[in-house]
Design an enzyme around this catalytic site. Structure first.
Site, PDB file in Angstrom:
ATOM      1  N   GLY A 229     -24.904 -47.719 -26.107  1.00 24.59           N
ATOM      2  CA  GLY A 229     -23.868 -48.577 -25.556  1.00 24.59           C
ATOM      3  C   GLY A 229     -23.437 -49.633 -26.557  1.00 24.59           C
ATOM      4  CB  SER A 230     -21.753 -52.860 -26.059  1.00 24.65           C
ATOM      5  OG  SER A 230     -22.668 -53.656 -25.333  1.00 24.65           O
ATOM      6  CD  GLU A 249     -26.027 -42.515 -29.838  1.00 25.98           C
ATOM      7  OE1 GLU A 249     -25.193 -41.723 -30.315  1.00 25.98           O
ATOM      8  OE2 GLU A 249     -26.729 -42.243 -28.852  1.00 25.98           O
ATOM      9  CG  LEU A 250     -26.477 -50.430 -30.928  1.00 28.55           C
ATOM     10  CD1 LEU A 250     -26.849 -51.745 -31.580  1.00 28.55           C
ATOM     11  CD2 LEU A 250     -26.639 -50.518 -29.415  1.00 28.55           C
ATOM     12  CB  CYS A 283     -19.861 -42.909 -30.248  1.00 33.76           C
ATOM     13  SG  CYS A 283     -20.555 -43.012 -28.584  1.00 33.76           S
TER      14      CYS A 283
END
Length: 326
Positions: A229-230, A249-250, A283
């Site tokens: 996410g963010s 996992e940004l 993403c």
């Protein structure tokens, strides 16, 4: 009343949230909201099951993941429609996601039988002559997984398949915009567990408010937190769980470089859908293009033409490339 999945069992909850399709705001029903008590129960069931799941033979873990992959394939059409309904993802993209999720679990099945013991000689000194070390991969403990809306099936698969390959139970908090896909997957996982004789407690799915999700992250019985996410939320969660393994996992920051000798037709065919497919809610979406000066004028003129020609509209239409923002 609405449903959550607690250790594989569907439960009704008094709190619920209404869901609507982002394309036309059609009501999709309601989804349950787990409270703090339900979150504690989910972690307790996962933690109590860990001694059993961690000792599942490799062939059982392999067969479980294969069964999940087969279940996804058998329900591919329904899963793709669910993704399109609740995420607004164009149906062609949804079908691709379902296919990728089935492959993700199939790859996990292969890995389940590769996690073999290893040995290493330690006789580097006279005092350690004849000594050797044995290494084994074992689950670190209960996993809390928090997933985003944009890939509500395959990004969940990215978290579940590696955990199940080792026998680690997972408590999943799906994105509030797209919980129905996670619920459908939970049903497939439950059936797979029953088929191969694995504990249903391998998976709980708990849509919940942020404060409840935070309690899952900080629960001392949870060993691993996996978040997609963010950046702001991810780093905040990591700060709240300094002694856990926190996997983040940004956000992405993706550029395309078009060199002087590039195949411009091929580049445009990748850049345009890469930027505008699924309304750019990916993403690794194309965020900027760096084009050699010799090509720049014609490239950007054709980029504008191709962008204008992108099929925008109903995500249920096979021709649509850009649907609604969620």
């Amino acid at each position: 009343m609405a449903l959550v999945y607690l250790a594989g069992d569907a439960l009704e909850t008094p709190d619920r949230v209404a869901l609507h399709a982002p394309w036309d705001h059609t009501p999709l029903g309601t989804v349950g909201q787990a409270d703090h008590d339900l979150a504690r129960r989910a972690v307790t069931l996962a933690h109590d099951a860990l001694p059993v799941t961690a000792r599942l033979p490799a062939h059982v873990r392999r067969d479980l993941l294969r069964a999940i992959s087969e279940g996804i394939t058998a329900r591919a059409d329904a899963l793709a429609r669910t993704i399109t309904l609740e995420a607004g993802k164009p149906i062609s993209f949804s079908r691709s996601e379902v296919e990728r999720a089935a492959v993700t679990f199939a790859l996990g099945a292969e890995e389940a039988t590769r996690l073999a013991d290893g040995a290493q000689d330690l006789d580097h000194l006279a005092a350690s002559a004849g000594a050797f070390a044995v290494t084994r991969r074992v689950p670190a403990g209960v996993v809390v997984a928090i997933t985003p809306f944009n890939f509500p099936l395959n990004l969940v698969a990215h978290k579940l398949a590696p955990a199940f390959a080792l026998g680690a139970p997972v408590v999943l908090k799906p994105a509030p915009q797209t919980p129905l896909t996670a619920m459908a997957l939970a049903s497939i996982v439950r059936e797979a567990c029953d088929r191969v004789g694995a504990p249903r407690a391998l998976l709980s799915v708990l849509p919940c408010a942020n404060d409840v999700a935070e309690s899952l992250v900080t629960d001392p019985r949870v060993a691993v937190v996996s978040f997609t996410g963010s950046a702001a939320v991810g780093w905040s969660l990591r700060a709240k769980a300094p002694k856990k393994r926190v996997l983040l996992e940004l956000g992405g920051n993706a550029a395309v470089i078009v060199c002087a000798d590039a195949d411009v037709d091929r580049a445009l065919a990748r850049v345009i859908p890469g930027a505008y497919g699924y309304a750019g809610q990916v993403c690794i979406k194309v965020q900027r293009a760096l084009v050699h000066a010799d090509l720049a004028e014609s490239f950007f003129a054709r980029l504008a033409e191709g962008t204008a020609a992108t099929a925008v509209g109903d995500p249920h239409d096979d021709a649509t490339g850009c649907g609604p923002m969620i």
